[in-house]
Design a protein around this motif. Sequence first.
Motif, PDB file in Angstrom:
ATOM      1  N   VAL A 185       0.590  -0.871   0.082  1.00 42.78           N
ATOM      2  CA  VAL A 185      -0.440  -0.232   0.296  1.00 42.78           C
ATOM      3  C   VAL A 185       0.661   1.762  -0.243  1.00 42.78           C
ATOM      4  O   VAL A 185       1.257   1.550   1.162  1.00 42.78           O
ATOM      5  CB  VAL A 185      -1.283  -0.360   0.933  1.00 42.78           C
ATOM      6  CG1 VAL A 185      -2.000   0.949   1.254  1.00 42.78           C
ATOM      7  CG2 VAL A 185      -2.009  -1.089   1.639  1.00 42.78           C
ATOM      8  N   MET A 186       1.287   1.947  -1.341  1.00 47.00           N
ATOM      9  CA  MET A 186       2.229   2.495  -1.522  1.00 47.00           C
ATOM     10  C   MET A 186       1.399   4.406  -0.919  1.00 47.00           C
ATOM     11  O   MET A 186       0.829   4.770  -2.038  1.00 47.00           O
ATOM     12  CB  MET A 186       2.815   2.687  -2.722  1.00 47.00           C
ATOM     13  CG  MET A 186       3.497   1.357  -2.872  1.00 47.00           C
ATOM     14  SD  MET A 186       5.201   0.560  -2.062  1.00 47.00           S
ATOM     15  CE  MET A 186       6.073   1.828  -2.983  1.00 47.00           C
ATOM     16  N   PRO A 187       2.294   4.906  -0.344  1.00 48.24           N
ATOM     17  CA  PRO A 187       1.390   6.162   0.242  1.00 48.24           C
ATOM     18  C   PRO A 187       1.906   7.352  -1.881  1.00 48.24           C
ATOM     19  O   PRO A 187       0.510   7.992  -1.650  1.00 48.24           O
ATOM     20  CB  PRO A 187       2.273   6.818   1.024  1.00 48.24           C
ATOM     21  CG  PRO A 187       2.982   5.753   1.363  1.00 48.24           C
ATOM     22  CD  PRO A 187       2.479   5.285   0.832  1.00 48.24           C
ATOM     23  N   HIS A 188       2.442   7.033  -2.385  1.00 46.15           N
ATOM     24  CA  HIS A 188       2.807   7.824  -3.844  1.00 46.15           C
ATOM     25  C   HIS A 188       2.034   7.681  -4.548  1.00 46.15           C
ATOM     26  O   HIS A 188       1.480   7.798  -5.040  1.00 46.15           O
ATOM     27  CB  HIS A 188       4.643   8.095  -3.865  1.00 46.15           C
ATOM     28  CG  HIS A 188       4.660   6.907  -4.526  1.00 46.15           C
ATOM     29  ND1 HIS A 188       4.938   5.834  -3.908  1.00 46.15           N
ATOM     30  CD2 HIS A 188       5.047   6.209  -5.679  1.00 46.15           C
ATOM     31  CE1 HIS A 188       5.189   5.062  -4.812  1.00 46.15           C
ATOM     32  NE2 HIS A 188       5.551   5.303  -5.992  1.00 46.15           N
ATOM     33  N   ALA A 189       1.517   6.507  -5.106  1.00 48.50           N
ATOM     34  CA  ALA A 189       0.834   6.162  -5.429  1.00 48.50           C
ATOM     35  C   ALA A 189      -1.165   5.584  -5.445  1.00 48.50           C
ATOM     36  O   ALA A 189      -1.872   6.685  -6.273  1.00 48.50           O
ATOM     37  CB  ALA A 189       0.811   4.635  -5.462  1.00 48.50           C
TER      38      ALA A 189
END
Length: 416
Positions: free
Chosen positions: A207-211
């Motif tokens: 779960v990637m914040p920047h994505a």
Amino acid sequence: MLDTAKVKTGRQPRGGLLLLLGPAFVAAIAYVDPGNVAANLTSGATYGYLLVWVLVAANVMAMLVQYQSAKLGVVTGKSLPQHLGERYSTTHRRLYWLQAELVAMATDLAEVVGGAIALYLLFGIPLPLGGLIVGIASMALLSVQNRRGQRHFESVIIFLLIIITIGFLAGLVLSPPDPAGVAGGLIPRFDGANSILLAAGMLGATVMPHAIYLHSQLANDRHPDARSTPEKLKRIIKATRVDVVLALILAGAVNIGMLLLAASTLNGVAGTDSIEGAHAAVVDSLGPVIGVVFAVGLLASGLASTSVGAYAGATIMHGLLKVRIPLLTRRVISLIPAIILLSAGVDPTWALIVSQIVLSFGIPFALIPLLRLTASKKIMGVHRDGVPLRVAALISVVLIVALNALLLWLTFTGQA
């Protein structure tokens, strides 16, 4: 320079639903970056099938939040960072940008280091030089976005995603996982503090914040006229939902496949606590061809993800600070930490895992505002999240924050 406000979208598709897909596949690259490789291989090599459930749960969460982010961009015509930039005071905007920028830097670190490792495995190129090559190559990929438009950029990224998928899953043909082990790995449990630390890294890598920040911009860039009629907006939202599900199923399969490959091939093998060691063990077990395919997949992962990461950084900076800097300047600045780390001789696999832990702490800062915005009838109108989606999102946020709090406690009490 990448101008997210004036990005070329090219000709708008008029065909079927499939022609509207694409943005989620760009965002999905963030879910198969080199940080995932390090976390997943380490998990499988160290604990076998124990943490399969972490990847399954994280991928479900990823589908949820990426759909919310994309829908926010399509419905409002603004990215998540733009919404936050409009609502926060100057001080809050700058502080929020600082944490988001640290997350973006941790992301870039993982992507450049991973690409450098791949070049070393394939050609014996020293890691610092390999990192520099990866940074320069990412500029070439981003030039496709600036010159040819988003649809061409999406096509390039999807091609790299196919290479990544083949590279990381080919070994499963020769070393299939144990079905009973996989089934056992679906039962949620840990095995000591180190497994919790690794689970946090896997969560941060999935779960990637920047994505989350980026997808709202990607969706709006691809569908700038989505709000021209209510019927068209409904059609685009439907396409967005399909886009997210397909892209994240593929990314999830790659992630789970990496862990299963490590569990079936590397579990208990000495020296597999690094990507280089894992690669060597794969070569010994499955042959040099699979080793080369794996390394090519890792290289494609580094090149694609660092390009997407740079796009995300530009989106964050523009939305929160209302500032644009030349992308080349940003690329050079963001490369510096990775080059320094590679030159200092720090274990690159360890650096990748730590970078993913940093990302896991940035997730709530992206998720909580996203949840509030997409649940707002004032902002989303009739397209606000329904009660089941809001409940599922809330549960995801609580689980992520709880895991990070547990990780902090274990770290500061010396148990991790």
